[in-house]
Design a protein around this motif. Sequence first.
Motif, PDB file in Angstrom:
ATOM      1  N   PRO A  28       0.827  -1.215   0.000  1.00  0.00           N
ATOM      2  CA  PRO A  28       0.000   0.000   0.000  1.00  0.00           C
ATOM      3  C   PRO A  28       0.852   1.252   0.000  1.00  0.00           C
ATOM      4  CG  PRO A  28      -0.097  -1.120   2.132  1.00  0.00           C
ATOM      5  CD  PRO A  28       0.617  -2.041   1.204  1.00  0.00           C
ATOM      6  N   ALA A  29       0.370   2.278  -0.719  1.00  0.00           N
ATOM      7  CA  ALA A  29       1.162   3.491  -0.899  1.00  0.00           C
ATOM      8  C   ALA A  29       0.635   4.683  -0.110  1.00  0.00           C
ATOM      9  CB  ALA A  29       1.216   3.852  -2.392  1.00  0.00           C
ATOM     10  N   ASP A  30      -0.598   4.596   0.448  1.00  0.00           N
ATOM     11  CA  ASP A  30      -1.129   5.724   1.210  1.00  0.00           C
ATOM     12  C   ASP A  30      -2.047   5.193   2.308  1.00  0.00           C
ATOM     13  OD1 ASP A  30      -3.614   5.104  -0.027  1.00  0.00           O
ATOM     14  OD2 ASP A  30      -3.184   6.478  -1.676  1.00  0.00           O
ATOM     15  N   ASP A  31      -2.627   6.092   3.089  1.00  0.00           N
ATOM     16  CA  ASP A  31      -3.460   5.683   4.221  1.00  0.00           C
ATOM     17  C   ASP A  31      -4.690   4.906   3.768  1.00  0.00           C
ATOM     18  OD1 ASP A  31      -1.709   6.851   5.954  1.00  0.00           O
ATOM     19  OD2 ASP A  31      -2.867   8.695   6.222  1.00  0.00           O
ATOM     20  N   ASP A  32      -5.297   5.321   2.663  1.00  0.00           N
ATOM     21  CA  ASP A  32      -6.469   4.625   2.154  1.00  0.00           C
ATOM     22  C   ASP A  32      -6.118   3.187   1.778  1.00  0.00           C
ATOM     23  OD1 ASP A  32      -9.171   4.389   0.910  1.00  0.00           O
ATOM     24  OD2 ASP A  32      -7.994   4.249  -0.936  1.00  0.00           O
ATOM     25  N   GLU A  33      -5.026   3.009   1.077  1.00  0.00           N
ATOM     26  CA  GLU A  33      -4.621   1.669   0.682  1.00  0.00           C
ATOM     27  C   GLU A  33      -4.208   0.834   1.886  1.00  0.00           C
ATOM     28  OE1 GLU A  33      -1.685   1.969  -2.368  1.00  0.00           O
ATOM     29  OE2 GLU A  33      -3.145   2.510  -3.921  1.00  0.00           O
ATOM     30  N   ARG A  34      -3.557   1.453   2.870  1.00  0.00           N
ATOM     31  CA  ARG A  34      -3.164   0.709   4.068  1.00  0.00           C
ATOM     32  C   ARG A  34      -4.392   0.218   4.837  1.00  0.00           C
ATOM     33  NH1 ARG A  34       1.433   3.990   3.804  1.00  0.00           N
ATOM     34  NH2 ARG A  34       0.345   5.826   4.626  1.00  0.00           N
TER      35      ARG A  34
END
Length: 314
Positions: A127-133
């Motif tokens: 994941p590359a950002d908070d949404d993806e995490r």
Amino acid sequence: MTSNDRITLRFLAAPQDAAADGRTVAAGRVLEWIDKAGYACAVGWSGAYCVTAYVGNVHFTRRVLPGELIEARARIIHTGRTSMQVLVQIGSADARSRRFTPATHCLLVFVAVDAAGVPQEVPPWVPADDDERMLHERAAERLAPRRAIRDAMLGQHFTDEGTTPRTVFRFLAAPQDANFGGNAHGGTVLRWIDEAAYACAASWTSEQAVAVYSGGIHFFSPIRIGDLVEVEARLIHTGGRSLHIAVHVRAASPRTPQELRLTTHCMTIFVDLGPDGRARPVTALPALSDEDRRLAAHAAELTRLRASLEALPV
């Protein structure tokens, strides 16, 4: 519209996608769209042929109409050694306005395989950002509950001692059902499941029965083109306004029809729509045998297990 870990498909819902009422798109068609978008995403990420292993909770909360513009958005949110979890979101819009409204979403698991059908490793997704995490974490949290649901479903057996309504379809898997690997496409199997479940639900209520949920869909074995396919749908529980239907798909060579093997199982829920478009009360299903009572309890257990799955933040 593609990137390395996601894809968006757009197309028109056709008249032949309609359900028995002729006014709305059949749930089985929506399941086909979900599987196709997920497949395209998984193949794009892995660079390999992929097979559907699991389709998660699909809630049909809003009608999709023939003639509407459909948008199927798929994205990788978790990878294992050979598997990929793909989130698919379906939206629809008037073709003139193109303002899409969400219709449903679900999580699918695909496995990458080589030319011999052996699972092969896939590139890890990070994941590359908070949404993806957040999505990645929620996908990981679903692994254990999903296994519990699978095991609960596999732990049940269905015999002639059951007295509740059931529908059985039998046919040959045709060439037009084939995927790129020469087996029946996962989305096609999902459509078969919906059609058998509808016939079972309608036999207890009316032709206005519609699917509102499908889940616990595990794929155990491929269906080869030319196989004899048996799709069995059994009503195992009724709520005040709901019908819980267990569906099993089995297949075998036509030469050995007695050797049917389980390929897919699923639990689906239908409601019966009244003239106002709302779910109306259904006749309670009597439990006349020990098997009837056991399967009704099984339906309640699956409802409890599903409740432990936190909704995906989409």
